[in-house]
Write a protein that holds these residues in place. Structure first.
Motif, short mmCIF file in Angstrom:
data_model
loop_
_atom_site.label_atom_id
_atom_site.label_comp_id
_atom_site.label_asym_id
_atom_site.label_seq_id
_atom_site.Cartn_x
_atom_site.Cartn_y
_atom_site.Cartn_z
N PRO B 239 0.82 -1.22 0.00
CA PRO B 239 0.00 0.00 0.00
C PRO B 239 0.85 1.26 0.00
CG PRO B 239 -0.71 -1.51 1.71
CD PRO B 239 0.58 -2.05 1.17
N TYR B 240 0.52 2.18 -0.88
CA TYR B 240 1.20 3.47 -0.92
C TYR B 240 0.16 4.54 -0.64
CZ TYR B 240 -0.83 3.30 -5.60
OH TYR B 240 -1.71 3.18 -6.64
N SER B 241 0.63 5.77 -0.47
CA SER B 241 -0.27 6.87 -0.12
C SER B 241 -1.18 6.43 1.04
CB SER B 241 -1.05 7.31 -1.36
OG SER B 241 -1.66 8.54 -1.12
N ILE B 242 -2.50 6.55 0.89
CA ILE B 242 -3.37 6.19 2.01
C ILE B 242 -4.36 5.11 1.61
CG2 ILE B 242 -3.26 8.33 3.34
CD1 ILE B 242 -5.84 9.15 1.79
N TYR B 243 -3.96 4.25 0.68
CA TYR B 243 -4.90 3.24 0.18
C TYR B 243 -5.28 2.21 1.24
CZ TYR B 243 -5.14 4.81 -4.59
OH TYR B 243 -5.40 5.54 -5.71
N ASP B 244 -4.53 2.14 2.34
CA ASP B 244 -4.89 1.16 3.37
C ASP B 244 -6.04 1.64 4.23
OD1 ASP B 244 -3.26 3.16 4.16
OD2 ASP B 244 -1.88 1.94 5.34
N ARG B 245 -6.52 2.86 4.02
CA ARG B 245 -7.61 3.36 4.87
C ARG B 245 -8.99 3.08 4.30
NH1 ARG B 245 -5.44 9.40 6.26
NH2 ARG B 245 -3.31 8.79 6.71
N PHE B 246 -9.05 2.56 3.10
CA PHE B 246 -10.36 2.41 2.46
C PHE B 246 -10.78 0.96 2.39
CE2 PHE B 246 -8.18 6.02 0.37
CZ PHE B 246 -8.88 7.02 1.01
N ASP B 247 -12.08 0.79 2.25
CA ASP B 247 -12.65 -0.54 2.14
C ASP B 247 -13.14 -0.71 0.71
OD1 ASP B 247 -13.91 -2.92 2.61
OD2 ASP B 247 -15.77 -1.95 3.24
N TYR B 248 -12.47 -1.58 -0.04
CA TYR B 248 -12.87 -1.78 -1.43
C TYR B 248 -12.43 -3.17 -1.88
CZ TYR B 248 -7.99 -0.56 -2.21
OH TYR B 248 -6.63 -0.53 -2.17
N GLY B 249 -12.99 -3.60 -2.95
CA GLY B 249 -12.69 -4.95 -3.44
C GLY B 249 -11.76 -4.90 -4.63
N ILE B 250 -11.05 -6.01 -4.85
CA ILE B 250 -10.19 -6.13 -6.03
C ILE B 250 -10.82 -7.20 -6.91
CG2 ILE B 250 -7.90 -6.69 -6.89
CD1 ILE B 250 -7.90 -4.22 -5.19
N PRO B 251 -11.42 -6.82 -8.03
CA PRO B 251 -12.03 -7.83 -8.89
C PRO B 251 -10.98 -8.72 -9.55
CG PRO B 251 -12.24 -5.64 -9.86
CD PRO B 251 -11.56 -5.47 -8.56
N VAL B 252 -11.23 -10.01 -9.54
CA VAL B 252 -10.34 -10.94 -10.25
C VAL B 252 -11.18 -11.79 -11.19
CG1 VAL B 252 -8.49 -11.11 -8.56
CG2 VAL B 252 -10.43 -12.63 -8.39
N GLY B 253 -10.56 -12.23 -12.26
CA GLY B 253 -11.25 -13.08 -13.24
C GLY B 253 -10.98 -14.54 -12.95
N THR B 254 -11.39 -15.41 -13.86
CA THR B 254 -11.15 -16.83 -13.68
C THR B 254 -10.43 -17.45 -14.87
OG1 THR B 254 -13.43 -17.11 -14.42
CG2 THR B 254 -13.00 -17.41 -12.06
#
Lengths: 171, 370
Positions: B239-254
């Motif tokens: 994590p850079y900047s302040i990205y660790d403060r948010f709640d979000y998902g990382i979409p992945v494919g199959t």
């Protein structure tokens, strides 16, 4: 401002500190690469492994294949021209362990020559071609060292310090 | 990579580019075909090589940011962010809270704008005309906002070392209140228009498949890697900047095919909006620029910073010798590495799919050639 401004003395060094993952990694490196002649150091927040150019393939292969190290992802290959010598940096990252490391080796400026790591990571191909283009580093055993970013027949190595950047005119 | 299938004298060589509209810039692709099948493909790059890395060595640190704008000209702010963070890390600068939030909001908006361009252009690549109108409509809304914030539609030079150039305009919050719901609606519309279209599915499902192992080996990052099912995002793994403060998902494919690469990007836009919404809530008034000396002169040393640009792992390697000019700037650009996998992706594909596969890895030539 009546007083003349003082010129700064020698530039200070950047503060280096490793996080837990980096500390674990540098401990692991000492045991897992015992038989290879390496030096472990720190640059800012990364573990730096320096070695001779003859050991590069062995170090990279061990770094990728050892399950403790598992450096499966080659972030980049970058060359820095320090005039007396060229420094090749292999930035590695492990997607499973999420730790990172730089492998450094120094090459002579006259005949920079090192074995290719394309057999370890296929992604090294273009990075090495680019380094060959811009810095003239010869990667022994590379499958295809034709110019990538420059046109064929370009003379000189534009990445190097000796190559003029601003006075250079193309036509 | 060794070329294991040398072109047979019966194979026909076809030249695509460098001025072919489907190559998304000045990119030349030479393919050898046997009937309808591609036997071998050879990408030729370098038509847009401006020597940005070398030019950086003659500029001061703040001037280098303008060169970074011109690398990925579709996601300029993400490039600026990477360089600023790299220098700030070297100098151990504490960036004011507010500018962290401004940076995150704007670079996530830029991510949406970039993916919207991909969406539109990808529609064209598979032969649909309407998506580009939808994509550019949404992109235009974001560009208008950028114009009001940074004063420029593309080459912003808005992120400075130590913060941002100036505070947000007064009407920013009001504009965002209108923009975010509109964008959400726009993304849903785009989704409905193309994603489940039978023709689109026929052109993209199961086409240009790459396995996770191959993708990692080639150094593929970003949505193209996540489409293969690998959960790797620099915002999460480093994590850079302040990205660790948010709640979000990382979409992945199959499957790692073209459709997955497309849909991962579409879903990523929704997640970016989630990040922006949370950032807008958390953002407080305050300083936007750290107290710095007029001339940026980092200490001796080197820093390597990875960031997640819309195309993947965008990293900057800065070596400083203690003067006001960087000693060496190396940019590791995601498109450059992703494009390497093209040879692998195109092997044994149909000629008709070449453009679809090339479009799905979403290259920006300014970034490939630097």
């Amino acid at each position: 401002m009546t007083q003349p401004r003082k010129r700064e003395a020698a530039a200070p060094e950047a503060q280096a500190a490793l996080d837990d993952k980096g500390l674990n990694l540098s401990a692991a490196l000492a045991t897992h690469m015992q038989d290879i002649d390496i030096k472990i150091d720190v640059a800012l927040d990364e573990v730096v492994l320096s070695t001779g150019s003859e050991n590069i393939v062995a170090v990279c292969r061990r770094a990728k294949e050892d399950p403790e190290l598992a450096f499966d992802y080659l972030r980049s290959v970058s060359v820095v021209d320090y005039i007396e010598y060229l420094e090749v940096n292999y930035h590695l990252f492990s997607l499973s362990k999420r730790h990172k490391m730089v492998v450094k080796t120094n090459l002579s400026s006259d005949q920079p020559c090192v074995a290719t790591v394309t057999s370890v990571w296929r992604g090294a191909n273009w990075f090495e071609r680019e380094a060959h283009d811009l810095f003239g580093v010869v990667f022994n055993g590379h499958p295809d060292l034709r110019p990538l970013l420059l046109y064929e027949g370009f003379e000189g190595y534009p990445g190097r310090k000796e190559f003029p950047s601003h006075e250079y005119t193309e036509w | 990579m060794t070329i294991d299938q040398s072109p047979n004298s019966m194979d026909i060589m076809v030249n695509m580019g460098p001025q072919h509209p489907s190559t998304h810039g000045v990119f030349r692709l030479v393919i050898w075909i046997d009937g309808e099948r591609i036997v071998r493909a050879e990408p030729h790059i370098g038509y847009l090589h401006r020597g940005s890395e070398k030019l950086s060595e003659g500029e001061s640190y703040n001037q280098v940011i303008t060169l970074f704008d011109r690398l990925d000209y579709v996601a300029n702010l993400n490039c600026e962010l990477a360089f600023c963070i790299a220098v700030e890390k070297l100098m151990a600068i504490e960036v004011p809270e507010r500018s962290h939030y401004i940076r995150v909001i704007l670079s996530e908006l830029n991510r949406i704008a970039s993916h919207m361009l991909f969406y539109g252009v990808y529609g064209l690549d598979v032969g649909a005309m309407t998506p580009i109108l939808y994509g550019f409509r949404e992109r235009e809304r974001i560009q208008e906002l950028f114009e009001s914030v940074t004063g420029a539609r593309m080459m912003h030079h808005y992120f400075w070392i130590g913060g941002v150039k100036e505070d947000l305009p007064d009407d920013f919050e009001r504009r965002m209140k209108v923009l975010l719901p509109t964008l959400k609606q726009g993304i849903d519309e785009c989704d409905r228009l193309l994603s489940d279209s039978e023709l689109f599915l026929a052109r993209t499902k199961g086409i240009g498949t790459i396995t996770a192992e191959d993708a990692i080996d080639f150094g593929v990052t970003g949505p193209s890697l996540r489409a293969t099912g690998v959960l790797e995002d620099v915002r999460i793994s480093e994590p850079y900047s302040i990205y660790d403060r948010f709640d979000y998902g990382i979409p992945v494919g199959t499957n790692g095919d073209c459709w997955d690469r497309y849909y991962v990007r579409l879903e990523e836009m929704r997640q970016s909006i989630r990040i922006i919404e949370q950032a807008m809530e958390q953002m407080m008034p305050g300083e936007t620029m750290a107290k710095l000396r007029r001339i940026t002169r980092p200490p001796k040393g080197e820093s390597y910073v990875r960031t997640e640009s819309p195309r993947g792992d965008f990293a900057v390697f800065v070596v400083s010798d203690g003067t006001e000019h960087p000693y060496r700037v190396k940019v590791r650009t995601p498109s450059f590495a992703n494009l390497q996998a093209l040879q692998h992706l195109l092997r044994d594909a149909y000629v008709a799919d070449a453009v679809v596969i090339l479009g799905s890895i979403d290259i920006v030539l300014g970034e490939v050639d630097r």
